[in-house]
Design an enzyme around this catalytic site. Structure first.
Site, PDB file in Angstrom:
ATOM      1  N   ASN A   1       0.868  -1.170   0.000  1.00  0.00           N
ATOM      2  CA  ASN A   1       0.000   0.000   0.000  1.00  0.00           C
ATOM      3  C   ASN A   1       0.912   1.230   0.000  1.00  0.00           C
ATOM      4  O   ASN A   1       1.495   1.575   1.019  1.00  0.00           O
ATOM      5  CB  ASN A   1      -0.905  -0.004   1.244  1.00  0.00           C
ATOM      6  CG  ASN A   1      -1.795   1.221   1.302  1.00  0.00           C
ATOM      7  OD1 ASN A   1      -1.811   2.039   0.374  1.00  0.00           O
ATOM      8  ND2 ASN A   1      -2.532   1.372   2.388  1.00  0.00           N
TER       9      ASN A   1
ATOM     10  N   LYS B   1       0.020   4.189  -0.340  1.00  0.00           N
ATOM     11  CA  LYS B   1      -0.696   5.368   0.191  1.00  0.00           C
ATOM     12  C   LYS B   1      -0.462   6.563  -0.734  1.00  0.00           C
ATOM     13  O   LYS B   1      -0.359   6.378  -1.946  1.00  0.00           O
ATOM     14  CB  LYS B   1      -0.262   5.634   1.636  1.00  0.00           C
ATOM     15  CG  LYS B   1      -0.369   4.380   2.504  1.00  0.00           C
ATOM     16  CD  LYS B   1      -0.205   4.617   3.965  1.00  0.00           C
ATOM     17  CE  LYS B   1      -0.340   3.290   4.703  1.00  0.00           C
ATOM     18  NZ  LYS B   1      -0.294   3.408   6.146  1.00  0.00           N
TER      19      LYS B   1
ATOM     20  N   GLU C   1      -7.048   4.796   7.702  1.00  0.00           N
ATOM     21  CA  GLU C   1      -6.853   6.215   7.364  1.00  0.00           C
ATOM     22  C   GLU C   1      -8.093   6.778   6.674  1.00  0.00           C
ATOM     23  O   GLU C   1      -8.458   7.927   6.878  1.00  0.00           O
ATOM     24  CB  GLU C   1      -5.597   6.359   6.486  1.00  0.00           C
ATOM     25  CG  GLU C   1      -4.327   6.158   7.311  1.00  0.00           C
ATOM     26  CD  GLU C   1      -3.174   5.507   6.564  1.00  0.00           C
ATOM     27  OE1 GLU C   1      -3.172   5.486   5.324  1.00  0.00           O
ATOM     28  OE2 GLU C   1      -2.262   5.000   7.259  1.00  0.00           O
TER      29      GLU C   1
ATOM     30  N   GLU D   1      -5.325  -4.677  10.484  1.00  0.00           N
ATOM     31  CA  GLU D   1      -4.295  -3.672  10.711  1.00  0.00           C
ATOM     32  C   GLU D   1      -4.577  -2.932  12.019  1.00  0.00           C
ATOM     33  O   GLU D   1      -5.400  -2.006  12.040  1.00  0.00           O
ATOM     34  CB  GLU D   1      -4.276  -2.648   9.572  1.00  0.00           C
ATOM     35  CG  GLU D   1      -3.997  -3.242   8.211  1.00  0.00           C
ATOM     36  CD  GLU D   1      -3.424  -2.203   7.255  1.00  0.00           C
ATOM     37  OE1 GLU D   1      -2.349  -2.446   6.718  1.00  0.00           O
ATOM     38  OE2 GLU D   1      -4.058  -1.142   7.069  1.00  0.00           O
TER      39      GLU D   1
ATOM     40  N   GLY E   1       2.542   2.568  10.741  1.00  0.00           N
ATOM     41  CA  GLY E   1       3.484   3.671  10.589  1.00  0.00           C
ATOM     42  C   GLY E   1       4.188   4.058  11.880  1.00  0.00           C
ATOM     43  O   GLY E   1       4.819   5.114  11.961  1.00  0.00           O
TER      44      GLY E   1
ATOM     45  N   SER F   1       3.497  -1.823  10.219  1.00  0.00           N
ATOM     46  CA  SER F   1       4.949  -1.813  10.415  1.00  0.00           C
ATOM     47  C   SER F   1       5.628  -3.139  10.065  1.00  0.00           C
ATOM     48  O   SER F   1       6.606  -3.519  10.712  1.00  0.00           O
ATOM     49  CB  SER F   1       5.301  -1.393  11.850  1.00  0.00           C
ATOM     50  OG  SER F   1       4.845  -0.077  12.102  1.00  0.00           O
TER      51      SER F   1
HETATM   52  P1  13P Z   1       3.006   0.639   7.587  1.00  0.00           P
HETATM   53  O1  13P Z   1       3.529  -0.647   7.024  1.00  0.00           O
HETATM   54  O2  13P Z   1       3.734   1.845   7.078  1.00  0.00           O
HETATM   55  O3  13P Z   1       2.909   0.597   9.081  1.00  0.00           O
HETATM   56  O4  13P Z   1       1.513   0.810   7.037  1.00  0.00           O
HETATM   57  C1  13P Z   1       0.638  -0.244   7.183  1.00  0.00           C
HETATM   58  C2  13P Z   1      -0.567   0.057   6.402  1.00  0.00           C
HETATM   59  O5  13P Z   1      -1.358   0.920   6.761  1.00  0.00           O
HETATM   60  C3  13P Z   1      -0.790  -0.686   5.156  1.00  0.00           C
HETATM   61  O6  13P Z   1      -2.067  -0.476   4.671  1.00  0.00           O
END
Ligand code: 13P
Length: 251
Positions: free
Chosen positions: A9, A11, A99, A169, A175, A215
């Site tokens: 992802n 983002k 998010e 998640e 993050g 993460s």
């Molecule tokens: P991170 O791997 O940066 O923690 O993000 C996880 C995430 O939200 C994947 O959709």
């Protein structure tokens, strides 16, 4: 045997130049993908066709949108429909990421509508669920996540829910560099599978891939993915580093 899925992802990250170089790296890397293990790349919408073009030669490398709207078409400025996605060859959509739930107020009911339109158009939703820190601290995470699933997915038939990929998640792990422990991930995935089994039966529940996100790094992926109910990952930050994500796919 249920499928393993390793999903990236991105983002809202990466310029066109960076997208090109990342996609080239993934397209040319030796990846251990096959019929039972696929990699999915959820790239920003402007790069969807580019990603299809670069990765499309390999049927085990798939491209996903990060969102879609709940209507088929019409006057919804700025939104992307599944009809549009399907017309450019996209077969996966990430839905209900925390998010989007937080910053764009996406509710469980709204997500149910998005799930429906995806299935109507033959697009596989990667449906995200997961609890915030205060719920984890109150130790009510299992009921919190079960409610997300019930309100967005449990109107589906057994045949329909078999087409869904679930991504757990925990919001406190996204993050933050703070991955859930292998045990925390396994416990939640087992809980999700038992909720699915109670509603749809063990056979259906056993076929649905449940991914872990939060993460994930190459260094944590091997053990996480070895948990019996963890069927892969949804990876944010580490999916923007080619070498790191290649290692995660091959973990
Ligand atoms: P991170 O791997 O940066 O923690 O993000 C996880 C995430 O939200 C994947 O959709």
């Amino acid at each position: 045997m249920r499928k393993k899925v390793i999903a990236a992802n991105w983002k809202m990250n990466g310029t066109l130049e960076q997208a090109n170089s990342l996609l080239d790296a993934f397209a040319s890397a030796p990846l251990t993908v096959n019929e039972s293990k696929i990699a999915v790349f959820a790239v920003p919408a402007p790069y969807l066709m580019l990603a299809k073009e670069k990765l499309g030669g390999n049927p085990y490398l798939q491209v996903a949108a990060q969102n879609c709207y709940s209507k088929k078409s019409g006057a919804y400025t700025g939104e992307i429909s599944v009809e549009i996605l399907k017309s450019i060859g996209i077969d996966y959509v990430v839905l209900g990421h925390s998010e989007r739930r937080e910053y764009f107020s996406e509710s469980n009911a709204f997500l149910a509508d998005k799930v429906n339109i995806c299935l109507e158009f033959g697009i596989t939703p990667i449906f995200c669920c997961g609890e915030p820190l205060e719920i984890r601290e109150a130790e009510t995470q299992n009921t919190f996540v079960a409610k997300q699933l019930e309100e967005s997915l449990f109107h589906l038939s057994a045949e329909e829910i078999s087409k869904i990929i679930i991504a757990y998640e925990p919001i406190w792990a996204i993050g933050t560099g703070k991955t859930a422990s292998n045990q925390q991930a396994q416990e939640m995935h087992e809980s999700i599978r038992s909720v699915l089994a109670a509603k749809y039966g063990a056979k259906v529940a056993n076929e649905i891939p449940i991914l872990y996100g939060g993460s994930v790094k190459a260094s944590s992926a091997v053990e996480l993915f070895a948990q019996p109910d963890v069927d892969g990952g949804l990876v944010g930050g580490a999916s923007l580093i080619a070498d790191e994500f290649i290692k995660i796919i091959n973990a």
